[in-house]
Design a protein around this motif. Structure first.
Motif, short mmCIF file in Angstrom:
data_model
loop_
_atom_site.label_atom_id
_atom_site.label_comp_id
_atom_site.label_asym_id
_atom_site.label_seq_id
_atom_site.Cartn_x
_atom_site.Cartn_y
_atom_site.Cartn_z
N VAL A 73 27.13 70.44 51.90
CA VAL A 73 28.06 70.31 50.77
C VAL A 73 27.50 71.12 49.60
O VAL A 73 26.32 71.01 49.26
CB VAL A 73 28.24 68.84 50.37
N THR A 74 28.35 71.93 48.98
CA THR A 74 27.89 72.83 47.92
C THR A 74 28.35 72.43 46.52
O THR A 74 27.97 73.07 45.54
CB THR A 74 28.34 74.28 48.20
N GLY A 75 29.16 71.37 46.40
CA GLY A 75 29.55 70.91 45.08
C GLY A 75 31.05 70.71 44.96
O GLY A 75 31.80 70.86 45.93
N TYR A 76 31.47 70.36 43.76
CA TYR A 76 32.90 70.10 43.49
C TYR A 76 33.53 71.30 42.83
O TYR A 76 32.99 71.86 41.87
CB TYR A 76 33.05 68.86 42.60
N ASP A 77 34.69 71.71 43.32
CA ASP A 77 35.45 72.83 42.76
C ASP A 77 36.69 72.25 42.08
O ASP A 77 37.62 71.79 42.76
CB ASP A 77 35.83 73.82 43.86
N ALA A 78 36.69 72.27 40.74
CA ALA A 78 37.80 71.66 40.00
C ALA A 78 39.11 72.41 40.24
O ALA A 78 40.19 71.81 40.26
CB ALA A 78 37.47 71.65 38.51
N LYS A 79 39.03 73.72 40.41
CA LYS A 79 40.24 74.51 40.62
C LYS A 79 40.90 74.17 41.95
O LYS A 79 42.12 74.03 42.03
CB LYS A 79 39.89 76.00 40.57
N LEU A 80 40.09 74.02 42.98
CA LEU A 80 40.63 73.67 44.30
C LEU A 80 40.81 72.16 44.47
O LEU A 80 41.43 71.72 45.43
CB LEU A 80 39.69 74.18 45.40
N ASP A 81 40.23 71.38 43.55
CA ASP A 81 40.28 69.91 43.60
C ASP A 81 39.71 69.40 44.93
O ASP A 81 40.34 68.62 45.64
CB ASP A 81 41.70 69.40 43.41
N CYS A 82 38.51 69.86 45.24
CA CYS A 82 37.88 69.41 46.48
C CYS A 82 36.38 69.67 46.40
O CYS A 82 35.91 70.45 45.56
CB CYS A 82 38.46 70.14 47.69
#
Length: 205
Positions: free
Chosen positions: A136-145
């Motif tokens: 897991v590389t983190g949370y992407d707010a733009k992709l919401d995932c």
């Protein structure tokens, strides 16, 4: 030489005796301390006020203390409250863990085996289980995932979405709804081709 060894034994024996002289009361205290380790934090997590309990979860997960994070995760992932489970899952994913996805063949179908190999870049073991490592590389707010690095047919790197109404993982070309089981894992079924649904499990703890 014998005299020297005798002196060494005489010097060591009292120390050994001292190390073995733990009283029953002292032993009981150590046992109680081990059993009750972290219990004061569990009390906070079990606060009857849901807002305070969730606040305790958030603070502990964001503390940076490995012991507090572990206590919060163990409590949250097995909680009967879906909101608390969601918080715990997000807290775990925020630590950017390495997770294993287990895909299980339901029958010895060559098409299914080939589909697993093509989609996950691996092959099932003799028991019919394919293991796919994921970072897991983190949370992407733009992709919401939550994004991840893994060998899978997935063009945008989305891995998991954690929402109040559902937990979904993108395993291949489509999103799959998952649920938390009693063993600290996310489980569900995916469709790899026109054949049967294929069980999948993501072990969290």
């Amino acid at each position: 030489m014998r005299k020297f060894l005798s002196c060494v034994l005489l010097a060591v024996t009292p120390a050994m005796a001292g190390a073995q002289s733990l009283s029953l009361a002292d032993l009981q205290k150590q046992i109680d301390a081990e059993v009750n380790k972290g219990s004061e934090y569990v009390v906070l997590l079990n606060d009857p006020d849901p807002k305070r309990a969730q606040a305790a979860m958030k603070v502990m997960l964001g503390s940076g203390d490995p012991d507090l994070i572990s206590i919060a995760l163990d409590h949250g992932l097995y909680s009967a409250d879906s909101a608390v489970r969601g918080l715990a899952l997000k807290g775990l994913l925020d630590t950017k863990p390495r997770l294993d996805v287990f895909v299980t063949m339901t029958d010895p179908d060559d098409d299914l085996r080939n589909s697993i190999g093509k989609m996950f870049s691996t092959v099932p073991n003799p028991e019919g289980v394919a293991t796919v490592p994921i970072l897991v590389t983190g949370y992407d707010a733009k992709l919401d995932c939550y994004t991840a690095e893994f060998s899978m047919a997935n063009e945008n790197k989305c891995f998991i979405q954690v929402r109040p109404e559902a937990i979904r993982a993108r395993l291949g070309y489509a999103w799959t709804e998952l649920r938390l089981n009693d063993d600290g894992g996310l489980v569900g079924e995916i469709k790899l081709y026109s054949g049967p649904l294929t069980p999948v499990r993501i072990q969290l703890r």
